[in-house]
Design a protein around this motif. Structure first.
Motif, PDB file in Angstrom:
ATOM      1  N   GLN A 173       1.221  -7.369   4.590  1.00  0.00           N
ATOM      2  CA  GLN A 173       2.480  -8.040   4.932  1.00  0.00           C
ATOM      3  C   GLN A 173       3.653  -7.528   4.097  1.00  0.00           C
ATOM      4  O   GLN A 173       4.772  -8.007   4.230  1.00  0.00           O
ATOM      5  CB  GLN A 173       2.335  -9.550   4.744  1.00  0.00           C
ATOM      6  N   ALA A 174       3.395  -6.551   3.243  1.00  0.00           N
ATOM      7  CA  ALA A 174       4.448  -6.010   2.383  1.00  0.00           C
ATOM      8  C   ALA A 174       5.547  -5.359   3.219  1.00  0.00           C
ATOM      9  O   ALA A 174       5.268  -4.610   4.159  1.00  0.00           O
ATOM     10  CB  ALA A 174       3.858  -4.992   1.415  1.00  0.00           C
ATOM     11  N   LYS A 175       6.802  -5.631   2.888  1.00  0.00           N
ATOM     12  CA  LYS A 175       7.921  -5.057   3.610  1.00  0.00           C
ATOM     13  C   LYS A 175       7.954  -3.548   3.409  1.00  0.00           C
ATOM     14  O   LYS A 175       7.967  -3.069   2.276  1.00  0.00           O
ATOM     15  CB  LYS A 175       9.237  -5.676   3.116  1.00  0.00           C
ATOM     16  N   LYS A 213       0.797  -1.223   0.000  1.00  0.00           N
ATOM     17  CA  LYS A 213       0.000   0.000   0.000  1.00  0.00           C
ATOM     18  C   LYS A 213       0.836   1.283   0.000  1.00  0.00           C
ATOM     19  O   LYS A 213       0.274   2.381   0.026  1.00  0.00           O
ATOM     20  CB  LYS A 213      -0.934   0.000   1.213  1.00  0.00           C
ATOM     21  N   LYS A 214       2.163   1.142  -0.026  1.00  0.00           N
ATOM     22  CA  LYS A 214       3.007   2.328  -0.011  1.00  0.00           C
ATOM     23  C   LYS A 214       3.913   2.356  -1.235  1.00  0.00           C
ATOM     24  O   LYS A 214       5.125   2.128  -1.161  1.00  0.00           O
ATOM     25  CB  LYS A 214       3.831   2.398   1.283  1.00  0.00           C
ATOM     26  N   ASN A 215       3.291   2.623  -2.374  1.00  0.00           N
ATOM     27  CA  ASN A 215       4.001   2.762  -3.634  1.00  0.00           C
ATOM     28  C   ASN A 215       3.098   3.563  -4.565  1.00  0.00           C
ATOM     29  O   ASN A 215       1.932   3.832  -4.238  1.00  0.00           O
ATOM     30  CB  ASN A 215       4.369   1.398  -4.228  1.00  0.00           C
ATOM     31  N   TYR A 216       3.618   3.935  -5.701  1.00  0.00           N
ATOM     32  CA  TYR A 216       2.889   4.797  -6.624  1.00  0.00           C
ATOM     33  C   TYR A 216       1.531   4.229  -7.023  1.00  0.00           C
ATOM     34  O   TYR A 216       0.493   4.885  -6.856  1.00  0.00           O
ATOM     35  CB  TYR A 216       3.747   5.043  -7.864  1.00  0.00           C
ATOM     36  N   VAL A 261       7.315 -13.067  -3.532  1.00  0.00           N
ATOM     37  CA  VAL A 261       7.047 -14.508  -3.517  1.00  0.00           C
ATOM     38  C   VAL A 261       7.717 -15.198  -4.695  1.00  0.00           C
ATOM     39  O   VAL A 261       8.091 -14.559  -5.682  1.00  0.00           O
ATOM     40  CB  VAL A 261       5.526 -14.801  -3.574  1.00  0.00           C
ATOM     41  N   SER A 262       7.835 -16.510  -4.581  1.00  0.00           N
ATOM     42  CA  SER A 262       8.318 -17.341  -5.680  1.00  0.00           C
ATOM     43  C   SER A 262       7.111 -17.808  -6.487  1.00  0.00           C
ATOM     44  O   SER A 262       5.967 -17.672  -6.048  1.00  0.00           O
ATOM     45  CB  SER A 262       9.059 -18.552  -5.116  1.00  0.00           C
TER      46      SER A 262
END
Length: 325
Positions: A240-242, A219-222, A249-250
């Motif tokens: 759960q995004a860093k 949620k913290k990107n363009y 993920v693979s």
């Protein structure tokens, strides 16, 4: 029901009357931080940047931009840079930008390794970039021309746009652009059924990246800011995004990306980025979004790399088209 068509809200759409009014207002202004004559070519303004206060010309004429966001900002505001770096793409400048707007802009090197000699040769009176990209080159760039850096890129793109506008002396025009974007967002939300219906639709953005794991964007990107502006829901996996940026993920865990709607883009070679392997596998094909025909491939240069209002306006149009299929 006939939905209204969505038109670009770039500065080119601003009426001549409005521009004339802005010009008249500017002629009657003054700036104590500049020279004796505020309307003179040597008049300056002070811009607060990530590297401290920087004095720039009130109306810079020779601008060099060192990243995609700054290029989008300048062109959106009606300023054609004399030089710009290129992203790591085969097309040079990003392909969503109108060819006539980028024609004649001098390529001053790859984004992370700009050619300082080429930049100096253009005799710029302003350089726009960010600390995260070129903070280590600030001293060298500042010797060439006043250099305005934002702290970061991507997520704070709207705030960065305001800094770019201030440096370019285009604050009034920037307000028109931002207001136009807000109108377009409202149009799209309404066309998709209103706030409640839109919020109930969970959307994921997946990016296949050559040389890296698959990214489920948080949620913290363009792109996340545009989805949030429209009011679209996001699945729990995005939490759960860093650092809020992405959850990587693979191919063996791609089913974690499932949602009501999944958009995906590819950076680099489809095979080397694992796109071919992943989208051809059983986990991908068994996702509800895939089975329901709600998976859409989108242009990485536009959705991920553009980072600005011109890109955002085009993305809104594509969101509307995809989500009403």
């Amino acid at each position: 029901m006939t939905l209204r068509s969505f038109r670009p809200r770039a500065l080119a759409a601003v009426s001549l009357t409005a521009v004339a009014a802005l010009t008249l207002a500017a002629c009657g202004s003054s700036d104590d931080s500049g020279s004796d004559s505020a309307s003179g070519s040597d008049a300056t303004r002070t811009v607060k940047t990530a590297m401290g206060d920087v004095k720039v010309k009130k109306a810079p004429q020779r601008v060099v931009v060192l990243d995609t966001a700054e290029l989008d900002s300048a062109l959106t505001l009606g300023v054609k840079p004399v030089g710009a770096t290129h992203a790591d793409v085969t097309s040079g400048f990003l392909n969503y930008l109108p060819k006539d707007q980028v024609a004649g802009i001098e390529d001053v090197g790859q984004m992370m390794t700009p050619n300082l000699e080429a930049i100096a040769g253009l005799k710029p009176d302003l350089i726009l970039t960010s600390k995260i990209r070129h903070g280590d080159k600030y001293a060298e760039l500042s010797k060439i021309a006043p250099t305005v850096m934002t702290e970061n890129t991507g997520y704070p793109w709207k705030e960065n746009f305001q800094v770019h506008a201030e440096a370019l002396g285009k604050e009034a025009e920037a307000k028109m652009v931002a207001d136009g974007y807000a109108d377009h967002v409202a149009d799209v939300t309404k066309a998709l059924g209103g706030k409640e219906k839109v919020a109930a639709t969970e959307v994921n953005m997946v990016r296949f990246v050559e040389g890296a794991d698959i990214r489920i964007y948080g949620k913290k990107n363009y792109i996340a800011t545009i989805l949030a502006d429209v009011g679209l829901g996001r699945p729990a996996i995005t939490d759960q995004a860093k650092d809020g940026f992405s959850y990587d993920v693979s191919p063996e865990k791609i089913d974690l990306a499932d949602a009501d709607v999944v958009f995906h883009s590819t950076y680099g070679d489809p095979k080397k980025s694992k796109e071919t392997e992943t989208t051809g596998g059983g986990l991908w094909k068994n996702m509800d979004a895939v089975k329901n025909g709600k998976v859409f491939a989108v242009d990485d240069q536009l959705w991920i790399q553009g980072i600005g209002y011109t890109a955002a306006d085009k993305i809104l149009g594509e969101l509307h088209k995809s989500l009403t299929k």
